[in-house]
Design a protein around this motif. Structure first.
Motif, mmCIF file in Angstrom:
data_model
loop_
_atom_site.group_PDB
_atom_site.id
_atom_site.type_symbol
_atom_site.label_atom_id
_atom_site.label_comp_id
_atom_site.label_asym_id
_atom_site.label_seq_id
_atom_site.Cartn_x
_atom_site.Cartn_y
_atom_site.Cartn_z
ATOM 1 N N SER B 406 1.152 -0.846 -0.167
ATOM 2 C CA SER B 406 0.345 -0.162 -0.252
ATOM 3 C C SER B 406 1.101 0.654 0.356
ATOM 4 O O SER B 406 2.211 1.367 0.004
ATOM 5 N N GLY B 407 0.526 2.004 -0.224
ATOM 6 C CA GLY B 407 0.798 3.091 -0.400
ATOM 7 C C GLY B 407 1.888 4.199 0.396
ATOM 8 O O GLY B 407 3.408 3.767 0.418
ATOM 9 N N GLY B 408 1.529 3.904 1.924
ATOM 10 C CA GLY B 408 1.803 4.535 3.032
ATOM 11 C C GLY B 408 2.994 3.977 3.356
ATOM 12 O O GLY B 408 4.062 3.796 3.438
ATOM 13 N N ASN B 409 2.999 2.240 2.843
ATOM 14 C CA ASN B 409 4.251 1.661 3.392
ATOM 15 C C ASN B 409 5.131 1.060 2.031
ATOM 16 O O ASN B 409 6.239 1.006 2.634
ATOM 17 N N GLN B 410 4.658 1.602 1.329
ATOM 18 C CA GLN B 410 5.781 1.950 -0.015
ATOM 19 C C GLN B 410 6.871 3.429 0.770
ATOM 20 O O GLN B 410 8.692 3.508 0.778
ATOM 21 N N GLN B 411 5.730 4.043 1.518
ATOM 22 C CA GLN B 411 6.931 5.618 1.716
ATOM 23 C C GLN B 411 7.711 4.970 2.923
ATOM 24 O O GLN B 411 8.995 5.530 2.596
ATOM 25 N N LYS B 412 7.059 3.632 3.778
ATOM 26 C CA LYS B 412 8.378 3.239 4.834
ATOM 27 C C LYS B 412 9.260 2.611 4.058
ATOM 28 O O LYS B 412 10.629 2.863 5.148
ATOM 29 N N VAL B 413 9.364 1.914 3.586
ATOM 30 C CA VAL B 413 10.595 1.251 2.698
ATOM 31 C C VAL B 413 11.206 2.396 1.987
ATOM 32 O O VAL B 413 13.010 1.949 2.591
ATOM 33 N N LEU B 414 10.536 3.608 0.833
ATOM 34 C CA LEU B 414 11.680 4.522 1.358
ATOM 35 C C LEU B 414 12.274 5.332 2.562
ATOM 36 O O LEU B 414 13.689 5.387 2.089
ATOM 37 N N LEU B 415 12.076 4.995 3.051
ATOM 38 C CA LEU B 415 12.507 5.861 4.713
ATOM 39 C C LEU B 415 13.418 4.813 5.081
ATOM 40 O O LEU B 415 14.461 5.286 5.624
ATOM 41 N N ALA B 416 12.981 3.522 4.795
ATOM 42 C CA ALA B 416 14.214 2.661 5.901
ATOM 43 C C ALA B 416 15.368 2.497 4.507
ATOM 44 O O ALA B 416 15.911 2.536 5.573
ATOM 45 N N MET B 417 15.412 2.342 3.282
ATOM 46 C CA MET B 417 16.115 2.208 2.354
ATOM 47 C C MET B 417 17.416 3.611 2.851
ATOM 48 O O MET B 417 18.022 3.354 2.824
ATOM 49 N N TRP B 418 16.817 4.730 2.915
ATOM 50 C CA TRP B 418 18.280 5.671 3.028
ATOM 51 C C TRP B 418 18.144 5.832 4.640
ATOM 52 O O TRP B 418 19.727 6.450 5.525
ATOM 53 N N ILE B 419 17.539 5.857 5.485
ATOM 54 C CA ILE B 419 18.529 5.392 7.022
ATOM 55 C C ILE B 419 19.090 4.498 6.498
ATOM 56 O O ILE B 419 19.986 4.365 7.704
ATOM 57 N N ASP B 420 18.782 3.172 6.031
ATOM 58 C CA ASP B 420 19.350 2.598 6.353
ATOM 59 C C ASP B 420 21.423 2.620 5.702
ATOM 60 O O ASP B 420 22.219 2.104 5.707
ATOM 61 N N ALA B 421 21.402 3.473 4.908
ATOM 62 C CA ALA B 421 22.258 3.656 4.213
ATOM 63 C C ALA B 421 23.320 4.501 4.636
ATOM 64 O O ALA B 421 24.627 4.950 4.572
ATOM 65 N N GLY B 422 23.057 5.132 6.120
ATOM 66 C CA GLY B 422 23.587 5.635 7.169
ATOM 67 C C GLY B 422 24.313 6.917 6.829
ATOM 68 O O GLY B 422 25.718 7.587 6.700
ATOM 69 N N PRO B 423 23.755 8.429 6.722
ATOM 70 C CA PRO B 423 24.080 9.386 6.004
ATOM 71 C C PRO B 423 24.353 10.343 7.025
ATOM 72 O O PRO B 423 24.011 10.292 7.871
ATOM 73 N N LEU B 424 24.947 11.055 6.935
ATOM 74 C CA LEU B 424 25.212 12.457 7.691
ATOM 75 C C LEU B 424 24.842 13.161 7.627
ATOM 76 O O LEU B 424 23.731 14.238 8.404
ATOM 77 N N LEU B 425 23.856 13.608 6.374
ATOM 78 C CA LEU B 425 23.550 15.293 5.932
ATOM 79 C C LEU B 425 22.022 14.029 5.516
ATOM 80 O O LEU B 425 21.843 12.899 4.621
ATOM 81 N N LEU B 426 20.585 13.853 5.886
ATOM 82 C CA LEU B 426 19.894 13.437 4.541
ATOM 83 C C LEU B 426 18.442 14.475 4.816
ATOM 84 O O LEU B 426 18.271 15.118 5.610
ATOM 85 N N ILE B 427 18.324 14.888 3.018
ATOM 86 C CA ILE B 427 17.582 15.494 2.757
ATOM 87 C C ILE B 427 16.171 14.613 3.182
ATOM 88 O O ILE B 427 15.754 14.102 2.034
ATOM 89 N N ALA B 428 15.098 14.736 3.637
ATOM 90 C CA ALA B 428 14.142 14.348 3.508
ATOM 91 C C ALA B 428 13.034 15.038 2.968
ATOM 92 O O ALA B 428 12.161 15.803 3.442
ATOM 93 N N ASP B 429 12.515 14.549 1.360
ATOM 94 C CA ASP B 429 11.622 15.445 0.443
ATOM 95 C C ASP B 429 10.209 15.321 1.108
ATOM 96 O O ASP B 429 9.449 14.073 0.160
#
Ligand SMILES: Nc1ncnc2c1ncn2[C@@H]1O[C@H](COP(=O)(O)OP(=O)(O)OP(=O)(O)O)[C@@H](O)[C@H]1O
Ligand SMILES: [Mg+2]
Lengths: 328, 510
Positions: B406-429
């Motif tokens: 579902s749409g909201g769960n896709q958004q959670k996957v996207l967030l997980a994907m970038w948080i797991d990437a371990g950024p120093l700066l995260l641009i969250a659009d």
């Protein structure tokens, strides 16, 4: 003053026109013709021009259907085989004494049938177009070899040959007339008709097209049937033109037609392309080929030059798109 | 309170069932829609709201149950058939053709024609009608503009207009405001009220409960594919709805900073790109959340994409940890530990045909390869399983295609994907677009935790409460420039709106 010019709608149109793929190719074609005529004045002679145009008829008729398919994001590799089979079976039926209109009608029906089968396999069974039409290409050509016994079929009735050799408009052979009429009508329809416009949506974003309420399957099946019909028509016209159905007819035609369409601005990704563009692509290719023979260059260069033209066209397109998309 | 509609039933859904492998998306759901009412539909991510709308819109056919339209059985085979019966849907996923013009998109295959055959399109009439329809949203753009040139919010408006222009009897809006700003949302509500007055019934899906109290007559709460309650909006409170739908609590949603802001983590100096933005200078401290507000088309996303190297900067310098960095491609950005959570998850963010686990590791594939370049599948699965649990991603398995979530769960996957990437700066659009209330709080908690770990966050959002609730500082963009800078405790919604639109209070540079 400059503002006035900019406000001028007609001028804006001309500028916008120069931006189009068709215009670029036309420009190259005109340059090519001028160059060729300068080097070999006999190029512009009537027989030589007629030969060029005649050689284009089959390609341009099939290009109509292929362009529409490419616009809707797919293509058909079996057109060359359909072209050959339709010519052959029509010739066989004529030899067995069937009246020409009936034989032609049946030949066309076979083309439509092949297209329908392609379309239904691709849309209903969701098998990829490359595999489906590749299989169909082999199957249909094999069928043609079986029914013809591997021999060319000639000595066809004069009434039939007249269809391909006559001149409805004095001085212009029928195949040329037919292809020009088909191209003008279909180019217009693809630009302006609501039914044909649907193909642009399908090629642009198929999922979105479905959600927009477009009957994607129906349009695709129709497009495949149309290209089958046109391939058969071209096969029959050429058979009549030469008074004989050849077993090697249409070999490699599918790739020539696709190349011409892509040179003319169509894309394998779908959503782009016009019939005029594809025709100009075909004209450009045939001018390249005639210039190689006319200028006495080793004809082995033909494939090389055509391949290079295709690559150049898509590369120009890619850089152009990059430049266009750059600003936000 | 909205005027009371006639109580005549136009649409009735009885015991409809729809299952997907591993999920019972609709489990004997019942639903009733009256003439001229706005009926809100709420529920957690994955509750089955969109699935029900797909059934009504002819995209999916149910396995069991009955649907009646005006008392007659209704089972559209495709969206076309549904539209013919007067049921039009604005789907959660955008369904526009990017290369075609606004006019051609709004009138997709319904363009005015001159004759039946050949069915030639009447361009002038098409553009005239499009102009008239664009008026409904006070838009004055050229109907010939290709849709790909429009910002997301305007695409969403085009999508809505496409449905409204068909003069439906039943209009279904699936999270229409998730990418709209306040101005456009206001115009949408205006339009909905007009349609309602003409007797159109509207099904309105949103995770934004205040909207529901503003526009709806009745509300239905869905949970696990079932209808758990239907009532008049006057008879319930926001809290009651939240309780019925299940999911997290809403108290103290935004949390509070628990660690001090560290040294400067990221800085942009004089960034410029074409006409999109100019002279953009700002910094984000380690562990700081900088909110960025602005109207649609103010250049926020362009800025984000340029910082992330997805588009080149024409001028300006970027610094990470006070050292100048060159970012010419997203790969370089990731190497410099800049992450970008795109606002267009479908078109640019996720690999819709790939599994959840493959998506989770997409930005950091390299770190899962062993020394022979082979992927450590076990570690990937473990990471994906952890993300699924941590973010509450509702899916039968991590091997499910992301496109099936579902749409909201896709958004959670996207967030997980970038948080797991371990950024120093995260641009969250727009990180919470299309996410339900409970999951939203969860995302806020994740962003807070990330900040506490020393990650700087640039939070771009059109939801002002979000920007105000999370941001330590708030930047406002207007027409490609930073028009105002606020400390969180001094900012109010009114000030931000005034600054973003350039009307009223004006900017307040600090
Ligand atoms: N095509 C599909 N294949 C497999 N599962 C699917 C498919 N479409 C939906 N689902 C599943 O069905 C359930 C209901 O999804 P649905 O999209 O209806 O939720 P929703 O209520 O609209 O949620 P959201 O608020 O996140 O948009 C989810 O668990 C989802 O994963
Ligand atoms: Mg949904």
């Amino acid at each position: 003053m400059v503002d006035k010019l900019r406000d001028n709608a007609a001028l804006r149109r001309i500028v916008a026109l120069a931006d189009h793929r068709e215009f670029m190719i036309l420009y190259i074609i005109v340059l090519g013709i001028i160059g060729l005529t300068y080097a070999k004045p006999e190029f512009l002679s009537k027989p030589s021009l007629a030969a060029v145009m005649l050689s284009l008829t089959a390609q341009s008729i099939i290009a109509i259907g292929m362009t529409i398919l490419l616009v809707s994001g797919t293509f058909d590799l079996s057109v060359g085989s359909t072209f050959a089979l339709a010519g052959t079976v029509t010739a066989i039926w004529l030899r067995s004494g069937m009246p020409a209109p009936m034989a032609i009608g049946f030949g066309l029906a076979i083309g439509i049938l092949i297209g329908l089968v392609n379309g239904l396999i691709i849309t209903e069974l969701r098998i990829n177009a490359f595999i489906t039409t590749l299989g169909m290409m082999g199957l249909v050509r094999g069928l043609m070899m079986v029914v013809s016994g591997g021999r060319n079929i000639s000595e066809l009735p004069a009434s039939f040959n007249a269809f391909g050799q006559g001149e409805l408009i004095p001085g212009v052979q029928n195949p040329i007339v037919i292809s020009i009429v088909l191209i003008v009508v279909s180019d217009f329809l693809l630009r302006r008709s609501r039914f044909f416009r649907q193909s642009y949506y399908i090629g642009g974003n198929e999922a979105a097209a479905i959600l927009s309420g477009i009957n994607v399957k129906r349009v695709k099946v129709f497009n495949f049937a149309l290209v089958g019909f046109l391939a058969a028509l071209a096969g029959i016209i050429i058979t009549a033109r030469f008074g004989s159905a050849s077993t090697t007819a249409g070999k490699g035609l599918e790739l020539k037609v696709i190349s011409a369409a892509i040179i003319g601005g169509a894309s394998l990704k779908g959503g782009a392309g016009t019939i005029l563009g594809s025709l100009l692509g075909a004209v450009l290719m045939s001018i390249i080929i005639s210039s190689i023979t006319l200028l006495g260059i080793d004809p082995n260069w033909v494939d090389f030059v055509i391949g290079a033209a295709l690559l150049l066209a898509v590369m120009a397109d890619a850089t152009g798109r990059k430049a266009r998309e750059a600003p936000g | 309170m909205p005027d009371s509609p006639d109580s005549q039933t136009v649409l009735e859904v009885r015991d409809v069932v729809k299952t997907f492998p591993g999920v019972r998306a609709l489990d004997n759901v019942c639903f009733e829609l009256r003439k001229g009412e706005v009926h809100a539909l709420v529920g957690e991510n994955g509750a089955g709201k969109s699935t029900l709308m797909h059934v009504l819109g002819g995209v999916l056919s149910p396995e069991a149950g009955e649907i009646f339209l005006d008392g007659r059985p209704f089972g559209p085979a495709n969206p076309h058939a549904a539209a013919d019966e007067g049921v039009c849907v604005v789907f959660q996923e955008l369904s526009l053709s990017p290369n075609l013009s606004v006019a051609e998109n709004i009138f997709a295959h319904r363009q005015p024609v001159r004759w039946k055959w050949p069915d030639l399109i009447d361009r002038r009439l098409l553009h005239e009608r499009t102009g008239a329809i664009l008026e409904r949203f006070e838009l004055q753009m050229d109907p010939a503009t290709p849709v790909r040139n429009l910002p997301v919010a305007l695409r969403q408006v085009v999508e809505i207009l496409k449905a409204i222009s068909q003069e439906p009897r039943i209009l279904i809006l699936d999270e229409p405001t998730s990418s709209l700003t306040a101005v456009e949302t206001g115009l949408l509500f205006e339009n909905i009220r007009q349609l309602k007055a003409q007797g159109t019934s509207v099904i309105y899906i949103s995770h934004h409960l205040p909207e529901i109290f503003e526009i709806a007559n009745r509300v239905t709460v869905m949970r696990d594919g079932r209808n758990v309650a239907t009532c008049d909006v006057t008879d319930v409170t926001e809290d009651e709805i939240v309780r019925k739908r299940g999911g997290g609590e809403v108290s103290d949603r935004y949390g509070r900073r628990e660690t001090p802001v560290g040294s400067e983590g990221f800085r942009s100096e004089g960034g410029r790109r074409g006409e999109a933005f100019d002279d953009v200078s700002f910094s984000v401290g380690r562990g700081e959340i900088v909110g960025m507000a602005g109207l649609a088309g103010s250049g926020r996303t362009e800025l984000a994409r340029a910082i992330f190297g997805a588009e080149p900067l024409d001028a300006g310098r970027l610094y990470v940890d006070e050292k100048p960095v060159t970012v010419r491609s997203p790969g370089q950005a990731i190497a410099n530990r800049i992450g970008y959570l795109t606002e267009e998850r479908k078109a640019q963010g996720l690999f819709m045909r790939m599994s959840v686990r493959q998506n989770c590791v997409a930005p950091v594939l390299g770190s899962f390869a062993n020394r022979w370049g082979l992927m450590n599948e076990k570690a990937i699965t473990a990471l994906a399983a952890r993300s699924r649990a941590e973010f509450g991603i509702v899916t039968p398995s991590v091997n499910q295609e992301v496109g099936n979530l579902s749409g909201g769960n896709q958004q959670k996957v996207l967030l997980a994907m970038w948080i797991d990437a371990g950024p120093l700066l995260l641009i969250a659009d727009e990180p919470t677009r299309g996410v339900d209330v409970g999951a939203k709080s969860e995302i806020y908690r994740r962003l807070r935790a990330l900040a506490a770990d020393g990650v700087g966050i640039l939070l771009i959002s059109s939801e002002l409460p979000e920007v105000l609730g999370l941001g330590d500082r708030i930047l406002v963009m207007r027409a490609g420039r930073i028009a105002g800078r606020f400390e969180a405790d001094q900012a109010t919604e009114e000030k931000l709106i005034a600054c973003a639109t350039g009307i009223g209070a004006g900017s307040n540079p600090t």
